[in-house]
Scaffold this motif. Structure first.
Motif, PDB file in Angstrom:
ATOM      1  N   ALA A 151     -18.730   1.653   4.760  1.00  0.00           N
ATOM      2  CA  ALA A 151     -17.336   1.079   4.888  1.00  0.00           C
ATOM      3  C   ALA A 151     -16.697   0.939   3.567  1.00  0.00           C
ATOM      4  N   ALA A 152     -17.568   0.385   2.577  1.00  0.00           N
ATOM      5  CA  ALA A 152     -17.266   0.316   1.111  1.00  0.00           C
ATOM      6  C   ALA A 152     -16.999   1.531   0.487  1.00  0.00           C
ATOM      7  N   SER A 153     -17.620   2.365   0.350  1.00  0.00           N
ATOM      8  CA  SER A 153     -17.544   3.770  -0.139  1.00  0.00           C
ATOM      9  C   SER A 153     -16.202   4.486   0.419  1.00  0.00           C
ATOM     10  N   LEU A 154     -16.044   4.466   1.700  1.00  0.00           N
ATOM     11  CA  LEU A 154     -14.935   5.167   2.273  1.00  0.00           C
ATOM     12  C   LEU A 154     -13.551   4.231   1.781  1.00  0.00           C
ATOM     13  N   SER A 155     -13.582   2.719   1.742  1.00  0.00           N
ATOM     14  CA  SER A 155     -12.580   1.890   1.224  1.00  0.00           C
ATOM     15  C   SER A 155     -12.204   2.515  -0.006  1.00  0.00           C
ATOM     16  N   LEU A 156     -13.243   2.425  -1.050  1.00  0.00           N
ATOM     17  CA  LEU A 156     -12.969   2.666  -2.238  1.00  0.00           C
ATOM     18  C   LEU A 156     -12.406   4.224  -2.720  1.00  0.00           C
ATOM     19  N   LEU A 157     -12.946   5.114  -1.977  1.00  0.00           N
ATOM     20  CA  LEU A 157     -12.572   6.472  -1.965  1.00  0.00           C
ATOM     21  C   LEU A 157     -10.963   6.580  -1.759  1.00  0.00           C
ATOM     22  N   PHE A 158     -10.638   6.220  -0.493  1.00  0.00           N
ATOM     23  CA  PHE A 158      -9.355   6.195  -0.131  1.00  0.00           C
ATOM     24  C   PHE A 158      -8.311   5.336  -0.899  1.00  0.00           C
ATOM     25  N   GLY A 159      -9.039   4.251  -1.557  1.00  0.00           N
ATOM     26  CA  GLY A 159      -8.259   3.306  -2.346  1.00  0.00           C
ATOM     27  C   GLY A 159      -7.953   3.965  -3.558  1.00  0.00           C
ATOM     28  N   VAL A 160      -8.643   4.550  -4.220  1.00  0.00           N
ATOM     29  CA  VAL A 160      -8.539   5.273  -5.470  1.00  0.00           C
ATOM     30  C   VAL A 160      -7.623   6.432  -5.032  1.00  0.00           C
ATOM     31  N   MET A 161      -7.582   7.038  -4.113  1.00  0.00           N
ATOM     32  CA  MET A 161      -6.709   8.239  -3.783  1.00  0.00           C
ATOM     33  C   MET A 161      -5.226   7.704  -3.427  1.00  0.00           C
ATOM     34  N   ALA A 162      -5.145   6.406  -2.675  1.00  0.00           N
ATOM     35  CA  ALA A 162      -3.728   6.011  -2.538  1.00  0.00           C
ATOM     36  C   ALA A 162      -3.239   5.463  -3.747  1.00  0.00           C
ATOM     37  N   ALA A 163      -3.991   4.688  -4.670  1.00  0.00           N
ATOM     38  CA  ALA A 163      -3.337   4.221  -6.019  1.00  0.00           C
ATOM     39  C   ALA A 163      -2.795   5.310  -6.976  1.00  0.00           C
ATOM     40  N   SER A 164      -3.391   6.306  -6.670  1.00  0.00           N
ATOM     41  CA  SER A 164      -3.294   7.485  -7.735  1.00  0.00           C
ATOM     42  C   SER A 164      -1.946   8.058  -7.746  1.00  0.00           C
ATOM     43  N   ILE A 165      -1.069   7.468  -6.373  1.00  0.00           N
ATOM     44  CA  ILE A 165       0.334   7.910  -6.431  1.00  0.00           C
ATOM     45  C   ILE A 165       1.256   7.196  -7.338  1.00  0.00           C
ATOM     46  N   VAL A 166       0.725   6.309  -7.908  1.00  0.00           N
ATOM     47  CA  VAL A 166       1.675   5.986  -9.276  1.00  0.00           C
ATOM     48  C   VAL A 166       1.946   7.070 -10.298  1.00  0.00           C
ATOM     49  N   PHE A 167       0.765   7.887 -10.250  1.00  0.00           N
ATOM     50  CA  PHE A 167       1.115   8.786 -11.312  1.00  0.00           C
ATOM     51  C   PHE A 167       2.069   9.953 -11.026  1.00  0.00           C
ATOM     52  N   ARG A 168       2.205   9.951  -9.635  1.00  0.00           N
ATOM     53  CA  ARG A 168       3.431  10.983  -9.310  1.00  0.00           C
ATOM     54  C   ARG A 168       4.871  10.472  -9.683  1.00  0.00           C
ATOM     55  N   PRO A 169       5.666  11.469 -10.022  1.00  0.00           N
ATOM     56  CA  PRO A 169       6.839  11.243 -10.404  1.00  0.00           C
ATOM     57  C   PRO A 169       7.616  10.915  -9.259  1.00  0.00           C
ATOM     58  N   VAL A 170       8.541   9.664  -9.481  1.00  0.00           N
ATOM     59  CA  VAL A 170       9.272   9.208  -8.636  1.00  0.00           C
ATOM     60  C   VAL A 170      10.834   9.173  -8.700  1.00  0.00           C
ATOM     61  N   SER A 171      11.663   9.505  -7.907  1.00  0.00           N
ATOM     62  CA  SER A 171      13.119   9.351  -8.150  1.00  0.00           C
ATOM     63  C   SER A 171      13.511   8.207  -8.129  1.00  0.00           C
ATOM     64  N   VAL A 172      13.989   7.398  -9.298  1.00  0.00           N
ATOM     65  CA  VAL A 172      14.494   6.179  -9.225  1.00  0.00           C
ATOM     66  C   VAL A 172      15.847   5.904  -8.378  1.00  0.00           C
ATOM     67  N   ALA A 173      16.474   7.160  -8.127  1.00  0.00           N
ATOM     68  CA  ALA A 173      17.649   6.964  -7.330  1.00  0.00           C
ATOM     69  C   ALA A 173      17.418   6.945  -5.862  1.00  0.00           C
ATOM     70  N   ASP A 174      16.051   7.003  -5.298  1.00  0.00           N
ATOM     71  CA  ASP A 174      15.943   7.011  -3.910  1.00  0.00           C
ATOM     72  C   ASP A 174      14.930   5.757  -3.882  1.00  0.00           C
ATOM     73  N   PRO A 175      15.848   4.765  -3.078  1.00  0.00           N
ATOM     74  CA  PRO A 175      15.068   3.528  -2.694  1.00  0.00           C
ATOM     75  C   PRO A 175      13.812   3.700  -1.653  1.00  0.00           C
ATOM     76  N   VAL A 176      13.996   4.621  -0.861  1.00  0.00           N
ATOM     77  CA  VAL A 176      13.108   5.003   0.076  1.00  0.00           C
ATOM     78  C   VAL A 176      11.731   5.414  -0.456  1.00  0.00           C
ATOM     79  N   GLU A 177      11.871   6.324  -1.353  1.00  0.00           N
ATOM     80  CA  GLU A 177      10.718   6.866  -2.238  1.00  0.00           C
ATOM     81  C   GLU A 177       9.926   5.992  -3.030  1.00  0.00           C
ATOM     82  N   ILE A 178      10.826   4.984  -3.448  1.00  0.00           N
ATOM     83  CA  ILE A 178      10.211   3.881  -4.346  1.00  0.00           C
ATOM     84  C   ILE A 178       9.475   2.872  -3.634  1.00  0.00           C
TER      85      ILE A 178
END
Length: 211
Positions: A140-167
């Motif tokens: 459980a802890a391994s899967l939680s860390l795996l998916f957590g790191v994968m999800a948190a890495s979305i902050v490195f994806r370019p985001v359109s500041v004009a799109d509130p839904v995407e933000i």
């Protein structure tokens, strides 16, 4: 039977040192092991994590996509926030009680290691992680860390500041990632604490460390 963070049989053991006598010490270890290793603790923790993940995602999604102009959004968001708050309370309670139980169990395991040094102890020190309650928490802890790191890495994806839904969705997914990392670290902490104490049964390691 209602769920309790700490069972009545374990409560006195959290407030006292390990008792003298091999028989008493083994009974305390068995009591704490059974309490810490309850399947209900793991399942309730998983359920609370799922509820909190859903609450974070939909609250951010609703607010970002619709805003508060729709009369349906406010009560739905309040309901999800209430569910999320309940999930946070459960997770914090599980973390605090699990930390106390794992510390008490580690103290007994360390005390029980004194004077040991057989081949059986060496084998047990290397195979106890295969016990179902330990193995389930490691998975459980391994899967939680795996998916957590994968999800948190979305902050490195370019985001359109004009799109509130995407933000809002990016913030939600990143928050979920941080949550999963924290949950995984919390579960691993208890397992590692027990592992460190349990490894003192290993006569080879004790000799190497001068124990």
């Amino acid at each position: 039977m209602p769920f309790r963070f700490v069972l009545a049989a374990s409560q006195p053991l959290l407030e006292q040192e390990a008792a003298d006598g091999a028989h008493s010490l083994e009974r305390q270890i068995a009591t704490l092991r059974a309490d810490y290793g309850r399947a209900s603790r793991l399942l309730i923790g998983l359920g609370a994590t799922v509820v909190l993940v859903v609450a974070i995602f939909f609250v951010c999604g609703l607010v970002g996509a619709v805003g508060f102009t729709d009369p349906f959004v406010a009560p739905a968001a309040l309901l999800l926030v209430a569910l999320g708050a309940g999930a946070v309370w459960l997770l914090l309670g599980l973390h605090r009680s699990g930390r106390r139980l794992s510390i008490a169990l580690a103290q007994r395991l360390s005390a029980d290691a004194e004077g040991r040094g057989s081949i059986a102890d060496a084998v047990l020190a290397r195979t106890f992680i295969l016990e179902p309650f330990i193995l389930a928490r490691l998975v459980a802890a391994s899967l939680s860390l795996l998916f957590g790191v994968m999800a948190a890495s979305i902050v490195f994806r370019p985001v359109s500041v004009a799109d509130p839904v995407e933000i809002s969705l990016t913030a939600a997914i990143a928050s979920i990632g941080v949550l999963l990392v924290l949950v995984g670290c919390g579960v691993f902490g208890g397992v590692f604490r027990i592992h460190r104490a349990h490894s003192r049964r290993d006569p080879v390691q004790r000799r190497l460390l001068g124990g």
